[in-house]
Design an enzyme around this catalytic site. Structure first.
Site, short mmCIF file in Angstrom:
data_model
loop_
_atom_site.label_atom_id
_atom_site.label_comp_id
_atom_site.label_asym_id
_atom_site.label_seq_id
_atom_site.Cartn_x
_atom_site.Cartn_y
_atom_site.Cartn_z
N ASP A 139 -10.07 -47.68 8.44
CA ASP A 139 -9.62 -46.33 8.73
C ASP A 139 -8.69 -46.38 9.94
O ASP A 139 -8.58 -47.41 10.62
CB ASP A 139 -10.86 -45.46 9.03
N GLU B 159 -2.91 -46.22 10.36
CA GLU B 159 -1.51 -45.82 10.10
C GLU B 159 -0.48 -46.53 10.99
O GLU B 159 0.65 -46.70 10.52
CB GLU B 159 -1.37 -44.30 10.26
N ASP C 232 -8.01 -37.35 5.10
CA ASP C 232 -8.85 -36.26 5.61
C ASP C 232 -8.45 -34.92 5.01
O ASP C 232 -7.72 -34.12 5.60
CB ASP C 232 -8.75 -36.20 7.13
#
Length: 799
Positions: free
Chosen positions: A405, A408, A483
């Site tokens: 997670d 990015e 999300d």
């Protein structure tokens, strides 16, 4: 001599006249007066690469996206020089390159125009950072449509949209918000029933405009790097997607349990809470294969540690969960806490593995643990070190999967939400700034994780999930859409995103069922479960801030609906596994938008809700509250309503009833759908019987079921079972022929046939040309029968 001033238009520069040409095996080079070079590579007869240099020199040729095993080689390549153009011919295409300005047109061999440059290649000096902003514009024909680009939360058909690729942590993103977590610079164009594809392999921030700025122009550009794109010719959408998936790679088969139902929350802790959740699943008989541990299992959010207050003996807990059928999946983020007493931090610092700013100091950013440094996953030594860190988690403690997670990469408390652009990266020996490495950072983290989990899970298969990705990440990892929010709009978005990801080479994808942020109503949760069980990756996940989101959290009615659909998922596991096998072998997406399924029907070009699950099942979610059904488009052909066995003809809209306990679901006529008995988890029961739901059709249809050991690598040595069924239906008879291949012996000896839509009463049954008494096949009043699994031909004859 033409000056740059004469070439400029709104600050752009353009190639001038071609001076010379040369051919080197599969590469053709065209040189212009102003030092532009076009390198055209014929990869396959229908796959071309266009690469442009602006000052007579190409950058080193390197890509993270391409698969080593991608198919190469062509049947024909011929170049002819005419007065005004060069004509290049392959076994499938004719490419015409204008001498005057290097503009390209691509035709099929019948002379039909497929795609053409409008302004074509042009560029602009990037005075802020150096290098070029590189651009390409293409002419668009009337009624042309566009699809792809990964996880974009917008209408499936991208006509009229402008979109951007820059991996971004977009908590609670909305419809049409862009960019999101993934960067997949690949799109499919469809015009006049002919499809082509473009993959712009440039990892800088990229932009795509599909007729938004100019009505008949599609353009794509990047903030740096080269104009380097691949062109795929169909003519079918399916061939384009398969060619792109072949180029960027396919995963290996996951363990079968990874295709089961997964339960996740931020966060399940302490151990007593994890055991309470797992116990409740078994008590209520809701099938589940995996429980996830979010960041709170760690000591102060330090990766590769355990909070001993919450989890005093993780190895014992993981073992006990395993004994009850649950695989444990844990989260790992890229941020490593700055803490001299933290062994992972100290190792990376000693080895100089953290990303640095341009002037030398380590890049620092705040994430969950506080101040963090970040490994440079674009360095092969860092990836190797990172892979080794999984030894304890996977090899010793027995964790079965890892969830990456925040990759990015996400950074808190800064306006950009990510690294400063001057951060340096190794980029596998091609040093660069974060401007170039940003979009591949998450992919390379997932790659390093995959290599570690695979090493320590051996001889079992690895399972990895990532939030951020670039083209080709599917070789290493599954993904989810990030999300999202517990709203009906997000249910619509989830449906679109997973279809789009499947068209973009990344089939092993799902959404956070029920929504991550905020709290769903019981009705929304039920409708989301009904969609989610028909996504390749099936996981409930929530932030937990607003209440619980387990199947039993919404009362008995929703619990029963949830159980019913998760049980359906487990029954369909052989069908889903066969879908995955087709994906890894042939690059066929597991989920198909209607335009992929039938591009000849113009009605499919703007459909968003309906999709084909695998090859034979049509799904359409209910996307509004209080609905008792919906209007949906059923594609051409004839389909059985799954719930009623009523046959409907496609090629038009239908009203379909679907109260809260149903989803519109149709089975293609002639399909044979394999099913297993319901299990509480994969491997709970030895499979004693394979069921085949046979849907009668007048005519012919082919189906298949792929099986193997469900984990491990014996399937690569031929230990698999592939049963191909050919159905032939006539007025008073049904013939089933079976062809078997592979060395795997299935645990069941019998097949249960369930016949749907049989238009006659059975009077005689022949098994491999010998008549069989009814009592031997236990022919029941519901048109089901038990037969030997190794039959070659079954002949059912009516009165």
């Amino acid at each position: 001599m033409i000056t740059n001033t004469e070439l400029e238009y709104k600050g752009n520069l353009y190639p001038t006249r071609i001076l010379s040409f040369k051919k080197e095996v599969d590469k053709l080079f065209f040189f212009t007066e102003n030092d532009v070079i076009l390198e055209l590579t014929v990869i396959r007869d229908r796959v071309l690469r266009f690469r442009y240099a602006t000052e007579g020199v190409f950058e080193p040729d390197f890509s993270y996206a391409l698969a080593k095993e991608a198919s190469r080689g062509y049947n024909h390549l011929d170049v002819e020089e005419a007065d005004e153009e060069y004509i290049v011919k392959t076994g499938k295409l004719e490419i015409r390159i204008l001498k005057e300005n290097l503009r390209v047109r691509v035709f099929d061999l019948e002379g039909n125009l497929i795609n053409e440059d409008e302004l074509g290649f042009h560029w602009e000096e990037n005075y802020e950072y150096g290098g070029n902003i590189v651009k390409m514009s293409k002419g668009v024909r009337e009624a042309e449509s566009f699809y792809g680009l990964g996880d974009k939360a917008t209408h499936l058909n991208l006509k009229g949209k402008r979109l951007h690729n820059w991996g971004t942590d977009q908590y609670a993103f909305g419809k049409d918000q862009d960019p999101l977590y993934k960067s997949v610079p690949f799109y499919v164009g469809l015009n006049h029933k002919t499809a082509y594809g473009v993959f712009f392999d440039n990892t800088f921030k990229t932009h795509f405009d599909f007729c938004q700025e100019r009505r008949n122009v599609a353009s794509f550009w990047a903030d740096g790097g080269e104009m380097n794109y691949y062109f795929f010719y169909g003519p079918s959408v399916a061939e384009v997607v398969t060619s792109y998936t072949d180029l960027t790679g396919k995963p290996e088969l996951p363990p079968l349990w990874a295709l089961g139902f997964h339960q996740c929350k931020w966060s399940y802790y302490p151990e007593s809470k994890v055991k309470e959740i797992s116990g409740k699943f078994r008590e209520l008989q809701v099938p589940c294969d995996a429980i996830y541990l979010d960041i709170d299992y760690m000591e102060g959010f330090r990766c590769f540690t355990w909070n001993k207050e919450y989890f005093s003996d993780p190895k014992r807990m993981v073992k006990e969960l395993k004994e009850d059928g649950f695989k444990t999946v844990v989260i790992i983020d890229p941020g490593i806490k700055v803490d001299k007493d933290y062994w992972v931090y100290q190792e990376a610092k000693d080895k100089d593995y953290f990303c640095k700013r341009a002037d030398g100091p380590y890049m620092r950013g705040k994430v969950w643990p506080g101040e963090c440094n970040f490994p440079d996953f674009t360095h092969p030594d860092v990836r190797e070190w990172w892979a080794g860190l999984y030894k304890e988690l996977i090899g010793d403690i027995g964790v079965k999967g890892v969830w990456n997670d925040m990759n990015e990469p996400a950074v808190m408390e800064v306006p950009t939400k990510t690294f400063p652009l001057d951060v340096r990266h190794d980029y596998d020996g091609h040093p660069c700034s974060h401007r170039k490495a940003h979009n591949v950072y998450g992919m390379q983290m997932a790659r390093a994780t995959y290599e570690g989990v695979k090493r320590f899970a051996y001889p079992k298969r690895p399972f990895i999930i990532t939030r951020s990705a670039y083209s080709g990440a599917q070789r290493y990892t599954s993904s989810w859409t990030g999300d999202n929010v517990a709203t009906w709009e997000h249910l619509w978005i989830a449906n679109i995103q997973v279809q789009r990801m499947c068209m973009s080479g990344m089939s092993f994808t799902g959404s956070d069922i029920g929504g991550f942020a905020e709290q769903p109503t019981g009705e929304l949760f039920a409708r989301w479960i009904q969609l989610g069980v028909f996504h390749p990756f099936c996981r409930v996940h929530s932030s937990g801030d607003h209440g619980d989101q387990e199947p039993w959290s919404f009362g008995e009615e929703v619990l029963n609906i949830t159980r019913k659909f998760i049980e359906m998922r487990y029954q369909l596991l052989p069908y889903i596994y066969t879908m995955f096998w087709r994906y890894i072998n042939d690059g066929i997406p597991m989920l198909k938008p209607l335009v992929y399924y039938d591009q000849e029907d113009n009605q499919t070009h703007y459909r968003t809700d309906e999709f084909i699950f695998g090859e034979k099942i049509l799904v359409c979610p209910i996307l509004e509250p209080n609905a008792k059904g919906r209007r949906m488009y059923i594609p051409r052909g004839e389909w059985y309503n799954y719930w009623t066995d009523e046959v409907v003809s496609g090629g038009k809209e239908h009203w379909v009833s679907a109260d809260i306990d149903k989803i519109p679901l149709f089975i293609k006529k002639g399909a044979i759908i394999p099913k297993y008995p319901i299990q509480q988890y994969v491997g709970e029961k030895e499979i004693k019987e394979l069921s085949l739901d046979v849907y009668y059709k007048k005519g012919k249809e082919q189906s298949a079921v792929y099986e193997d050991g469900q984990d491990g690598y014996d399937y690569k040595k031929g230990r698999y079972s592939l049963r191909t069924f050919k159905l032939t239906g006539r007025k008073n008879e049904l013939i089933l022929q079976q062809h078997k291949e592979g060395k795997y012996t299935t645990s069941y000896e019998k097949i249960k046939l369930c016949l749907h839509g049989l238009p006659f009463k059975v009077s005689k049954i022949e098994f491999d040309n010998e008549e069989v008494a009814f009592e031997k096949v236990k022919l029941n009043g519901d048109n089901s029968m038990i037969i030997d699994k190794d039959f070659t031909e079954l002949h059912i004859i009516g009165e």
